[in-house]
Design an enzyme around this catalytic site. Structure first.
Site, PDB file in Angstrom:
ATOM      1  N   LYS A   1      33.142  51.917 -79.733  1.00 20.58           N
ATOM      2  CA  LYS A   1      33.993  53.074 -80.040  1.00 20.58           C
ATOM      3  C   LYS A   1      34.364  53.760 -78.738  1.00 20.58           C
ATOM      4  O   LYS A   1      33.518  53.898 -77.849  1.00 20.58           O
ATOM      5  CB  LYS A   1      33.231  54.042 -80.962  1.00 20.58           C
TER       6      LYS A   1
ATOM      7  N   GLU B   1      32.541  72.081 -83.915  1.00 20.97           N
ATOM      8  CA  GLU B   1      31.456  71.145 -83.598  1.00 20.97           C
ATOM      9  C   GLU B   1      30.334  71.752 -82.770  1.00 20.97           C
ATOM     10  O   GLU B   1      30.512  72.072 -81.591  1.00 20.97           O
ATOM     11  CB  GLU B   1      32.057  69.938 -82.860  1.00 20.97           C
TER      12      GLU B   1
HETATM   13  C1  ISC Z   1      38.006  64.639 -80.040  1.00 23.78           C
HETATM   14  C2  ISC Z   1      38.277  65.505 -80.991  1.00 23.78           C
HETATM   15  O1  ISC Z   1      37.655  65.469 -82.227  1.00 23.78           O
HETATM   16  C3  ISC Z   1      36.448  64.749 -82.442  1.00 23.78           C
HETATM   17  C4  ISC Z   1      35.667  65.534 -83.425  1.00 23.78           C
HETATM   18  C5  ISC Z   1      35.836  65.366 -84.783  1.00 23.78           C
HETATM   19  C6  ISC Z   1      36.579  64.270 -85.258  1.00 23.78           C
HETATM   20  C7  ISC Z   1      37.036  63.306 -84.426  1.00 23.78           C
HETATM   21  C8  ISC Z   1      37.766  62.131 -84.953  1.00 23.78           C
HETATM   22  O2  ISC Z   1      37.823  61.940 -86.183  1.00 23.78           O
HETATM   23  O3  ISC Z   1      38.322  61.339 -84.203  1.00 23.78           O
HETATM   24  C9  ISC Z   1      36.765  63.352 -82.970  1.00 23.78           C
HETATM   25  O4  ISC Z   1      35.703  62.482 -82.704  1.00 23.78           O
HETATM   26  C10 ISC Z   1      39.266  66.583 -80.805  1.00 23.78           C
HETATM   27  O5  ISC Z   1      39.459  67.389 -81.715  1.00 23.78           O
HETATM   28  O6  ISC Z   1      39.875  66.673 -79.719  1.00 23.78           O
END
Ligand code: ISC
Ligand code: MG
Length: 466
Positions: free
Chosen positions: A222, A271
């Site tokens: 990932k 988060e």
């Molecule tokens: C990297 C980000 O979100 C992260 C946090 C939640 C969901 C995410 C996603 O679904 O890709 C990302 O990992 C951002 O908001 O810039």
């Protein structure tokens, strides 16, 4: 304010000891004095405080129980190499040596510092992030805090060898004055956007393809890729207004702002990275994204699809596994639900797994943060390969975007959030950042759409309707 009369602080035992130590040791001493105060508007104080080229920070945690306005700078801790360890060491030493007059045990009262870290200290930094080093925490000159319904004021002062009780009392009196002055209602003017420019959209989509290739080749599982939106305003942004709108619009998020010499890094992030309160550890796995529905039924259907979607579930699971592995080293009684839930925000929904644990005796918040950052929600899996890919291929300088920001106190309590849904404001120039987790079966166009949704909270806060 601070009760009805100005307390004779200089008579306090800690004050006497700090003055004495400054004289006998012939070096500056940190003196920190905390008192409970009457109800104040903490945000208003943050918004109104201004020091040319100075520091200030604002923090409101997601459940709205803790709110800080950290004004000015008493002492700054800056770190480059080994930044989590260096900040931990210098903060612990500072706390041990400080003279702390704090009658309260509540986490976050007394000596507390505010700051954060850059996403990747090895990435070449650009001019716009010049005030935001690899690691920086500031012990503010004044701290106004709300914990639940209780309000506190803290003064942190460097006591020099020639200082006496009067010097300290004067400074405390100036804190009173400042609180009185800020008892006015603050309303700013509107901002409008002159131009908005996405940075290298086509290349970004190409980079997503390259990341997928890397994953298919087995180099990584990932990789999180971010992009940048540049905005030009008609006048210098009123950062207070932006924070105020984030507060009103993003009710379940952490609201943060770090202003350093005229640059302001601000955002509303859902988060949590890690929180420690009296040995209790909380962390959050947040990854996997879908839009909000137009009504309740649509919302439910989208949430159900999100929970069943293998691509989003795999994105999420990498985060859960990594957080479990890291906490295993520093904690016991780790509790992680087997299945994620859905967290709904104003503009989108996420897969969400809360984590609780008990900190082992010698563990520290910054030990955990140093190993967690970046989790696969912002870096990828495995961490090293993902971060290297980002360093070499991402066309932007993340600066503090995607990295831990928050606060620490002198008893090991504190909370760090992951600085997403955020932007850097340099007067009329604004950079917004948003990223998404790329896995084997990601569709680059859909990932692009996902980042678009993630710009909404900051765009709305700047006054732009979607
Ligand atoms: C990297 C980000 O979100 C992260 C946090 C939640 C969901 C995410 C996603 O679904 O890709 C990302 O990992 C951002 O908001 O810039
Ligand atoms: Mg995603």
């Amino acid at each position: 304010m601070i009760g009805t009369k100005v307390e004779d602080l200089a008579a306090g035992e800690k004050t006497r000891q700090a003055i004495e130590a400054a004289r006998t040791q012939n070096r500056e001493q940190i003196l920190s004095i905390t008192r409970e105060i009457e109800t104040v508007d903490v945000f208003n104080i943050y918004e109104r405080h201004h020091e040319e080229n100075g520091n200030k920070a604002y923090w409101l945690n997601h459940d709205k129980e803790t709110e800080f306005a950290a004004l000015g700078c008493c002492k700054k801790l800056v770190a480059d190499d080994d930044r989590f360890e260096t900040i931990k060491f210098s903060w612990t030493k500072m706390a041990e040596e400080a003279w702390i007059d704090n009658p309260f045990t509540e986490a976050g009262t007394g000596l507390a510092a505010f700051g954060g870290f850059a996403f990747d200290p090895e990435k070449k930094t650009t001019e716009k992030w010049k005030h935001f080093p690899a690691g920086m925490f500031v012990l503010p000159a004044f701290l106004i805090a709300r914990h639940g319904e209780a309000y506190y004021a803290t003064m942190n002062i460097l006591v020099k060898k020639n200082d006496d009780r009067e010097t300290i009392q004067d400074k405390w009196n100036s804190l009173h004055k400042l609180l009185q002055e800020y008892e006015l209602d603050g309303k700013g003017s509107r901002i409008s956007i002159l131009a908005m420019e996405e940075q290298e959209t086509a290349q970004w989509i190409e980079t997503v393809g390259k990341a997928k290739q890397e994953i298919q080749n087995g180099q990584a599982e990932k990789i999180v890729l971010a992009r940048e939106l540049l905005i030009c305003l008609d006048k210098a942004a009123d950062t207070g207004q932006v924070v105020r709108r984030l507060q009103e619009q993003q009710r379940d998020s952490y609201i943060f702002a770090f202003e350093i010499a005229g640059s302001c890094f601000v955002g509303a992030t859902p988060e949590r990275l890690v929180k420690v309160k009296e040995g209790e550890v909380l962390s959050t796995c947040l990854a996997g994204t879908a839009p909000r529905g137009k009504n309740k039924i649509e919302d439910e259907l989208i949430a159900k699809d999100l929970l069943e979607d293998t691509k989003n579930r795999s994105e999420h699971q990498f985060v859960v596994n990594m957080i479990r592995d890291v906490l295993d080293k520093y904690c016991s009684f780790i509790d992680i639900p087997a299945e994620p839930a859905v967290q709904r925000l104003k503009n989108l929904q996420h897969l969400y797994t809360p984590v609780t644990a008990r900190l082992n005796e010698h563990g520290h918040l910054l030990d955990i943060a140093g190993e967690l950052h970046p989790t696969p929600a912002l870096g990828g899996t495995p961490k090293k390969a993902a971060v290297e890919f980002i360093r070499e291929n991402e066309l932007l300088d993340r600066g503090w975007y995607g990295a831990p920001v928050g606060w620490l106190d002198d008893r090991g309590n504190g909370e760090l959030a992951v600085a997403i849904r955020s932007g850097l404001i340099n007067k009329e120039k604004v950079s917004l950042f948003a990223g998404c987790g790329i896995v084997a079966d990601s569709d680059p166009e859909m990932e692009y759409e996902e980042t678009k949704m993630k710009f909404s909270p900051m765009l709305n806060a700047l006054g732009v309707k979607k």
